[in-house]
Design a protein around this motif. Sequence first.
Motif, PDB file in Angstrom:
ATOM      1  N   GLY A   1      80.821 -45.691  -0.855  1.00 30.41           N
ATOM      2  CA  GLY A   1      81.618 -45.800  -2.070  1.00 30.41           C
ATOM      3  C   GLY A   1      81.296 -47.089  -2.790  1.00 30.41           C
ATOM      4  O   GLY A   1      80.725 -48.023  -2.222  1.00 30.41           O
TER       5      GLY A   1
ATOM      6  N   ALA B   1      85.459 -45.149   7.684  1.00 31.42           N
ATOM      7  CA  ALA B   1      84.011 -45.265   7.478  1.00 31.42           C
ATOM      8  C   ALA B   1      83.543 -46.720   7.407  1.00 31.42           C
ATOM      9  O   ALA B   1      82.355 -47.016   7.513  1.00 31.42           O
ATOM     10  CB  ALA B   1      83.611 -44.534   6.203  1.00 31.42           C
ATOM     11  N   PHE B   2      84.476 -47.648   7.243  1.00 37.08           N
ATOM     12  CA  PHE B   2      84.150 -49.059   7.036  1.00 37.08           C
ATOM     13  C   PHE B   2      83.280 -49.611   8.164  1.00 37.08           C
ATOM     14  O   PHE B   2      83.651 -49.548   9.341  1.00 37.08           O
ATOM     15  CB  PHE B   2      85.437 -49.884   6.933  1.00 37.08           C
ATOM     16  CG  PHE B   2      85.207 -51.370   6.781  1.00 37.08           C
ATOM     17  CD1 PHE B   2      84.993 -51.923   5.532  1.00 37.08           C
ATOM     18  CD2 PHE B   2      85.205 -52.206   7.895  1.00 37.08           C
ATOM     19  CE1 PHE B   2      84.783 -53.290   5.388  1.00 37.08           C
ATOM     20  CE2 PHE B   2      84.988 -53.582   7.754  1.00 37.08           C
ATOM     21  CZ  PHE B   2      84.781 -54.116   6.500  1.00 37.08           C
TER      22      PHE B   2
ATOM     23  N   CYS C   1      85.732 -53.873  -0.330  1.00 36.69           N
ATOM     24  CA  CYS C   1      85.099 -53.454   0.932  1.00 36.69           C
ATOM     25  C   CYS C   1      83.915 -54.370   1.255  1.00 36.69           C
ATOM     26  O   CYS C   1      83.739 -54.782   2.405  1.00 36.69           O
ATOM     27  CB  CYS C   1      84.653 -51.999   0.850  1.00 36.69           C
ATOM     28  SG  CYS C   1      86.036 -50.861   0.573  1.00 36.69           S
TER      29      CYS C   1
ATOM     30  N   PRO D   1      90.457 -52.562   3.210  1.00 35.08           N
ATOM     31  CA  PRO D   1      89.133 -51.976   3.457  1.00 35.08           C
ATOM     32  C   PRO D   1      88.854 -51.654   4.921  1.00 35.08           C
ATOM     33  O   PRO D   1      88.335 -50.585   5.233  1.00 35.08           O
ATOM     34  CB  PRO D   1      88.184 -53.056   2.942  1.00 35.08           C
ATOM     35  CG  PRO D   1      88.955 -53.722   1.843  1.00 35.08           C
ATOM     36  CD  PRO D   1      90.387 -53.725   2.305  1.00 35.08           C
TER      37      PRO D   1
ATOM     38  N   CYS E   1      89.733 -48.289   6.509  1.00 33.11           N
ATOM     39  CA  CYS E   1      88.988 -47.062   6.201  1.00 33.11           C
ATOM     40  C   CYS E   1      88.118 -46.692   7.404  1.00 33.11           C
ATOM     41  O   CYS E   1      87.380 -47.537   7.908  1.00 33.11           O
ATOM     42  CB  CYS E   1      88.124 -47.278   4.967  1.00 33.11           C
ATOM     43  SG  CYS E   1      86.916 -45.976   4.713  1.00 33.11           S
TER      44      CYS E   1
ATOM     45  N   PRO F   1      83.170 -49.666  -3.825  1.00 34.36           N
ATOM     46  CA  PRO F   1      83.704 -50.982  -3.421  1.00 34.36           C
ATOM     47  C   PRO F   1      82.864 -51.677  -2.352  1.00 34.36           C
ATOM     48  O   PRO F   1      83.075 -52.846  -2.057  1.00 34.36           O
ATOM     49  CB  PRO F   1      85.099 -50.648  -2.875  1.00 34.36           C
ATOM     50  CG  PRO F   1      85.474 -49.368  -3.524  1.00 34.36           C
ATOM     51  CD  PRO F   1      84.185 -48.599  -3.675  1.00 34.36           C
ATOM     52  N   MET F   2      81.922 -50.953  -1.733  1.00 31.17           N
ATOM     53  CA  MET F   2      81.056 -51.576  -0.739  1.00 31.17           C
ATOM     54  C   MET F   2      79.803 -52.156  -1.402  1.00 31.17           C
ATOM     55  O   MET F   2      79.013 -52.843  -0.768  1.00 31.17           O
ATOM     56  CB  MET F   2      80.683 -50.533   0.325  1.00 31.17           C
ATOM     57  CG  MET F   2      79.987 -51.074   1.549  1.00 31.17           C
ATOM     58  SD  MET F   2      80.899 -52.384   2.408  1.00 31.17           S
ATOM     59  CE  MET F   2      81.696 -51.471   3.735  1.00 31.17           C
TER      60      MET F   2
ATOM     61  N   CYS G   1      79.690 -46.584   6.380  1.00 34.08           N
ATOM     62  CA  CYS G   1      79.601 -47.274   5.089  1.00 34.08           C
ATOM     63  C   CYS G   1      79.353 -48.772   5.281  1.00 34.08           C
ATOM     64  O   CYS G   1      80.184 -49.468   5.880  1.00 34.08           O
ATOM     65  CB  CYS G   1      80.898 -47.036   4.315  1.00 34.08           C
ATOM     66  SG  CYS G   1      80.937 -47.834   2.713  1.00 34.08           S
TER      67      CYS G   1
ATOM     68  N   VAL H   1      91.985 -47.950  -1.502  1.00 27.70           N
ATOM     69  CA  VAL H   1      91.644 -49.375  -1.476  1.00 27.70           C
ATOM     70  C   VAL H   1      91.901 -49.989  -2.856  1.00 27.70           C
ATOM     71  O   VAL H   1      92.515 -51.044  -2.976  1.00 27.70           O
ATOM     72  CB  VAL H   1      90.166 -49.580  -1.042  1.00 27.70           C
ATOM     73  CG1 VAL H   1      89.731 -51.027  -1.258  1.00 27.70           C
ATOM     74  CG2 VAL H   1      89.983 -49.185   0.418  1.00 27.70           C
TER      75      VAL H   1
ATOM     76  N   GLU I   1      84.769 -38.870   2.979  1.00 31.26           N
ATOM     77  CA  GLU I   1      85.053 -39.966   3.921  1.00 31.26           C
ATOM     78  C   GLU I   1      85.492 -41.244   3.209  1.00 31.26           C
ATOM     79  O   GLU I   1      86.009 -42.157   3.832  1.00 31.26           O
ATOM     80  CB  GLU I   1      83.807 -40.302   4.751  1.00 31.26           C
ATOM     81  CG  GLU I   1      83.245 -39.156   5.557  1.00 31.26           C
ATOM     82  CD  GLU I   1      82.198 -38.359   4.779  1.00 31.26           C
ATOM     83  OE1 GLU I   1      82.245 -38.370   3.521  1.00 31.26           O
ATOM     84  OE2 GLU I   1      81.343 -37.730   5.417  1.00 31.26           O
TER      85      GLU I   1
ATOM     86  N   ALA J   1      88.111 -45.051  -1.330  1.00 31.99           N
ATOM     87  CA  ALA J   1      88.088 -46.082  -2.371  1.00 31.99           C
ATOM     88  C   ALA J   1      89.355 -46.067  -3.229  1.00 31.99           C
ATOM     89  O   ALA J   1      89.857 -47.115  -3.626  1.00 31.99           O
ATOM     90  CB  ALA J   1      86.854 -45.918  -3.246  1.00 31.99           C
TER      91      ALA J   1
HETATM   92  S1  SF4 Z   1      83.570 -47.970   0.024  1.00 34.35           S
HETATM   93 FE1  SF4 Z   1      83.197 -47.560   2.214  1.00 34.35          FE
HETATM   94  S2  SF4 Z   1      84.687 -48.809   3.344  1.00 34.35           S
HETATM   95 FE2  SF4 Z   1      85.340 -48.735   1.179  1.00 34.35          FE
HETATM   96  S3  SF4 Z   1      86.785 -47.024   1.117  1.00 34.35           S
HETATM   97 FE3  SF4 Z   1      84.778 -46.140   0.568  1.00 34.35          FE
HETATM   98  S4  SF4 Z   1      83.904 -45.466   2.536  1.00 34.35           S
HETATM   99 FE4  SF4 Z   1      85.637 -46.805   3.046  1.00 34.35          FE
END
Ligand code: SF4
Lengths: 368, 96
Positions: free
Chosen positions: A342, A330-331, A352, A325, A328, A344-345, A335, A318, A312, A315
């Motif tokens: 991932g 899942a954002f 993210c 972000p 995505c 970046p969150m 996530c 991104v 899912e 990253a």
């Molecule tokens: S870190 Fe979260 S929001 Fe960023 S790309 Fe991965 S799943 Fe999507």
Amino acid sequence: MKYLSEYRDPKIARSLADQIRSTASRRWVLMEVCGGQTHTIVKQGIDELLHDAVEMIHGPGCPVCVTPLEQIDRALHIAARPDVVFTSFGDMLRVPGSESDLFQVRANGGDVRIVYSPLDALEIARRHPDKEVVFFAVGFETTAPANAMAVWRAKQLDVSNFSVLVSHVTVPPAMTALLASPDNRVQAFLAAGHVCTVMGWTEYEPLAATYRVPIVVTGFEPLDLLEGILMAVNQLEKGRHEVENQYVRSVRREGNRPAQDVIGKVFRLVDRQWRGIGMIPSSGLGLREEYAAFDAELKFGVSVVTATEPEECHAGDVLRGKMKPHECPAFGTLCTPERPLGAPMVSSEGACAAYFNYGRFRSAAAKA
Amino acid sequence: MCLGIPGRIVEIKDDTGLRMGTVDFGGVRRDVCLAYLDEDIQVGDYAIVHVGFAISKVDEDEAKRTFEILKEMSELDELEWLGDVADRSLEGGTAS
Ligand code: SF4
């Protein structure tokens, strides 16, 4: 203009923003390389403020984000050992590995400690000769002088119970990889001010010339970023492609020589895997042969690990600036910073996390 | 971890051949490695510090201005938190 009132010097900010808008004859695509810059841009709404003049795409300059999953898994493996004190910068603790993270290892009884400086990790090793003390040496050229010095000191002081798990990356090869990609959209770069404080900017000169792309060494404060963007837009409008320095307060062309010397003594260039992006040749630093005794991968025999990313997570897109972000799926749902899917969150330097923390949800997606 | 924070050098010392010092960040003091600065630095000078290493000297006005901006942008919260955590890590026991 709602964000301008929040600047320390709103007048200068307004004037810079006006100049950028009146200079741009079209909408240019700029990439800021450094995650700290992404953070400021999103927090201060610089991208929204300049929406008609420039599209800001966020670069891969988040050290936490690009540390490969395999390396996180190795860290988790080492940190779980009863004889080990595992030390790290705080940001790394919540980065998800394949099955767990360092916080989880700590909750399960592992001795995982956050340190301020890699020299603190070395100090812990000196105070606990009965323990193996491992430092997670990650980051770009900004942390390399510190991490190199810790290893150099360990050898000098003969601290044999100290080792480092190295995952160092360098910026120029990543910029080259982005520019060389057939679907590259980046027309100018804001290079990272503090990376250049260490390394100078001579490495960027052949890049600017080969790919005919303006590169402006830029600081991380709001006014720095506005000024850097203006300098880049000026170059683009005039068809120039040079390396310019906005961040004169801290950066000299040759960089910090003593720091480069120690980096060169301890590290050598190696191919590195970037999380989400893949292998980039000669894009990282690894320990030189003379320092092999301090290599945690060798010491603990964790060289071969394979890992797969959750499907899912986008990253990679991104980090390469191909997806914002909030695009995505899942954002903000699957996530979030509390339960990151991932990297970046996780870190405040991750794009993210910046979008999440400053409220850039789907409503904003329509505009971007 | 890439954010550099300006601080004032309040002490310069030698730790078995390595130039170290104490740097004051608006009241929070940390041990900092000064080996990467020119040798003529003095107590009272300002420097930008990354993960415990001073990497460039800056003038006083610049340092104070940057510090204020970082404070306004609430980028310094971590500094205090980190100071506590890092000290506990050094003392032993698991920091939280
Ligand atoms: S870190 Fe979260 S929001 Fe960023 S790309 Fe991965 S799943 Fe999507």
